[in-house]
Structures are given as structure tokens and as C-alpha cells.
Design an enzyme around this catalytic site. Structure first.
Site, short mmCIF file in Angstrom:
data_model
loop_
_atom_site.label_atom_id
_atom_site.label_comp_id
_atom_site.label_asym_id
_atom_site.label_seq_id
_atom_site.Cartn_x
_atom_site.Cartn_y
_atom_site.Cartn_z
N HIS A 1 0.75 -1.33 0.09
CA HIS A 1 0.16 0.08 0.18
C HIS A 1 0.73 1.31 0.05
O HIS A 1 1.94 1.29 0.39
CB HIS A 1 -0.66 -0.03 1.23
CG HIS A 1 -0.17 0.30 2.45
ND1 HIS A 1 0.48 -0.89 3.27
CD2 HIS A 1 0.38 1.37 3.07
CE1 HIS A 1 0.96 -0.38 4.25
NE2 HIS A 1 1.02 0.77 4.39
N HIS B 1 5.16 6.71 -1.32
CA HIS B 1 5.66 5.53 -1.77
C HIS B 1 4.96 4.29 -1.37
O HIS B 1 4.18 4.49 -0.64
CB HIS B 1 7.24 5.66 -1.13
CG HIS B 1 7.08 5.31 0.35
ND1 HIS B 1 6.61 6.65 1.20
CD2 HIS B 1 7.05 4.36 1.25
CE1 HIS B 1 6.43 6.16 2.45
NE2 HIS B 1 6.39 4.96 2.53
P1 2AM Z 1 5.10 3.12 5.09
O1 2AM Z 1 3.83 3.99 4.88
O2 2AM Z 1 6.24 3.87 5.07
O3 2AM Z 1 4.88 1.79 4.66
C1 2AM Z 1 1.55 1.22 9.38
O4 2AM Z 1 2.69 1.14 10.17
C2 2AM Z 1 1.71 1.93 8.15
O5 2AM Z 1 1.83 3.46 8.33
C3 2AM Z 1 2.99 1.65 7.59
O6 2AM Z 1 2.86 1.42 6.09
C4 2AM Z 1 3.96 2.97 7.70
O7 2AM Z 1 5.02 3.21 6.85
C5 2AM Z 1 3.10 3.98 8.02
N1 2AM Z 1 3.51 4.88 8.99
C6 2AM Z 1 3.88 4.27 10.33
N2 2AM Z 1 4.08 5.48 11.20
C7 2AM Z 1 4.22 6.50 10.29
C8 2AM Z 1 4.33 8.01 10.62
N3 2AM Z 1 4.72 8.44 11.64
N4 2AM Z 1 4.08 8.64 9.40
C9 2AM Z 1 3.80 8.35 8.09
N5 2AM Z 1 3.63 7.10 7.94
C10 2AM Z 1 3.65 6.17 9.04
#
Ligand code: 2AM
Length: 218
Positions: free
Chosen positions: A70, A149
Site C-alpha cells: 500500500h 511510496h
Molecule cells: P510506510 O507508509 O512507509 O509503509 C503502518 O505502520 C503504516 O503506516 C506503514 O505502512 C508505515 O509506513 C506507516 N507509518 C507508520 N508511522 C508513520 C508515520 N509516523 N508517518 C507516516 N507514515 C507512518
């Protein structure tokens, strides 16, 4: 109260449909397989291993978290994240919830921490993009949506949130005028090295991936 907080998800995002998921996984596996055989990569192997001359199998090095592929739009952390409530109240978010989109994956990137795919957002997709997503980048002038991304894998003990940070870092270098070292034209696209283990493959043909805008409660 606690019930209101419960009603906000962990995050919102575009979730790739299964056909697109397989295509993206195959492409990234191909890329990792090729990358760790290149002399240019071996030359900089210590970025990944800490020591020279050791081998690294990048497919093993990165663990895919087993989650659905995702592209996160808004990380809400069940309402605890800054701006989460405002995001949920945005009429566009409500209107477009559950609808289908086509994501354009324009590049793959690898660092010693993460591997990911850069997503190039359309104007409509940017309506779902939070205003503060790029704020972590020191060069504040990166355009909105730069961080978009898909996390494809993380090294041991690395959390997926790192993937966006790694992408912003590469884009900030580009914006400062660092063009990186063009390593070679691969079948998939052109491979550039930005130092400190940062590799960017700009895809010749962006991968077009159908995806559904939805959320995860985790
Ligand atoms: P990602 O989008 O880079 O994959 C659940 O943890 C999802 O939320 C993951 O897909 C993660 O990274 C995203 N995520 C976790 N913490 C975050 C943050 N502080 N800011 C933005 N995205 C975050």
C-alpha cells in the site's frame, strides 16, 4: 472519549489490487537480484554489511512485512497522530473512500534500511495527500506528494516509516543539485548511486497499479 478514538484507523492509504501486487513484487525481486550482482554494488557493499568483501543477498536482507502492499496517505495512529481528526473530516476523504485509483510507480529505491517504490501522484490523488507529509524533510521545498511510496521491505529492526524518510533524503539530494553517479542502463531503467548505500532505479516504463483508497485498523 475512548470510543471516539477507536473510530479512527491506524492509517489511510491506497491498497494495491492483487494482480498489481504480484507485478510489483516480481519487479522488485528482479531488481534486488540484479542489483547485488553488479560490480558497482559490490564496490559499495560495506554500506550494507559494515565490512568490505562480505556478500549480501538483498532478498534475504529485506524482510517484507507481510502486509498488503500500500501507499500510506495519512498515518492516524487511531487518532493520536497530529492532523488525524482533520483528515478524517475532509469531505474529499469521505467522498473518495472505497474508490479505485491507478497509481503510477515511477522508481524503485534501496538503502541499507529500506526498499520501496516511489509513487507519482496525480492532481486528484493529491487531494487525499496530507499537507504536512513532507515536513520531515529538511529542505522544506520538496513538492507535495514527494514522500508518496510503497514500502517493499525493511532491514532487520527497521520500521516501515523509515521508507518515506529514505525517499525524501534521496529527493533532497537531487534538489540540492546532486545528480548521483549514473551506474548503468538496466532493462528496467537507469540506476543511479547517491552514496551511503542509496540506490535509485528510475523506471523506463512506470508501473501502473490499480489500487483502492481505504484504511486499516490493524
Ligand atoms: P510506510 O507508509 O512507509 O509503509 C503502518 O505502520 C503504516 O503506516 C506503514 O505502512 C508505515 O509506513 C506507516 N507509518 C507508520 N508511522 C508513520 C508515520 N509516523 N508517518 C507516516 N507514515 C507512518
Amino acid at each position: 472519549g475512548p470510543l471516539e478514538e477507536m473510530s479512527l484507523p491506524l492509517f489511510f492509504g491506497w491498497f494495491l489490487l492483487s494482480s498489481a501486487r504480484d507485478k510489483v513484487r516480481c519487479t522488485s525481486m528482479d531488481f534486488l537480484k540484479t542489483l547485488d550482482t553488479l560490480d558497482a554494488f559490490k564496490k559499495h557493499l560495506s554500506d550494507f554489511t559494515g565490512k568490505a568483501e562480505k556478500e549480501v543477498d538483498l532478498e534475504q536482507y529485506f524482510q517484507s512485512k507481510g502486509t498488503l502492499l500500500h501507499c500510506t496517505t495519512k498515518f492516524c495512529n487511531y487518532g493520536k497522530a497530529e492532523g488525524a481528526k482533520e483528515y478524517v473530516q475532509n469531505p474529499t476523504v469521505k467522498d473518495l473512500y472505497g474508490s479505485a485509483f491507478e497509481l503510477s510507480l515511477s522508481a524503485l529505491f534501496v538503502t541499507p534500511r529500506t526498499v520501496g517504490a516511489r509513487v507519482s501522484l496525480t492532481e486528484e490523488q493529491l487531494l487525499l495527500w496530507p499537507a504536512d507529509a513532507e515536513k520531515e524533510s529538511e529542505s522544506a521545498s520538496l513538492p507535495r506528494g514527494s514522500r508518496a511510496h510503497i514500502t517493499l521491505g525493511c532491514a532487520e529492526n527497521v520500521e516501515p516509516v523509515q521508507t518515506g524518510v529514505d525517499l525524501l533524503e534521496i529527493l533532497a539530494l537531487q534538489q540540492e543539485g546532486q545528480r548521483g553517479e549514473l551506474i548503468e542502463e538496466m532493462e528496467l531503467g537507469s540506476l543511479t548511486y547517491y552514496g551511503e548505500g542509496r540506490w535509485l532505479l528510475t523506471l523506463r516504463e512506470p508501473i501502473c497499479s490499480p489500487a483502492c483508497f481505504s484504511s486499516v485498523y490493524g
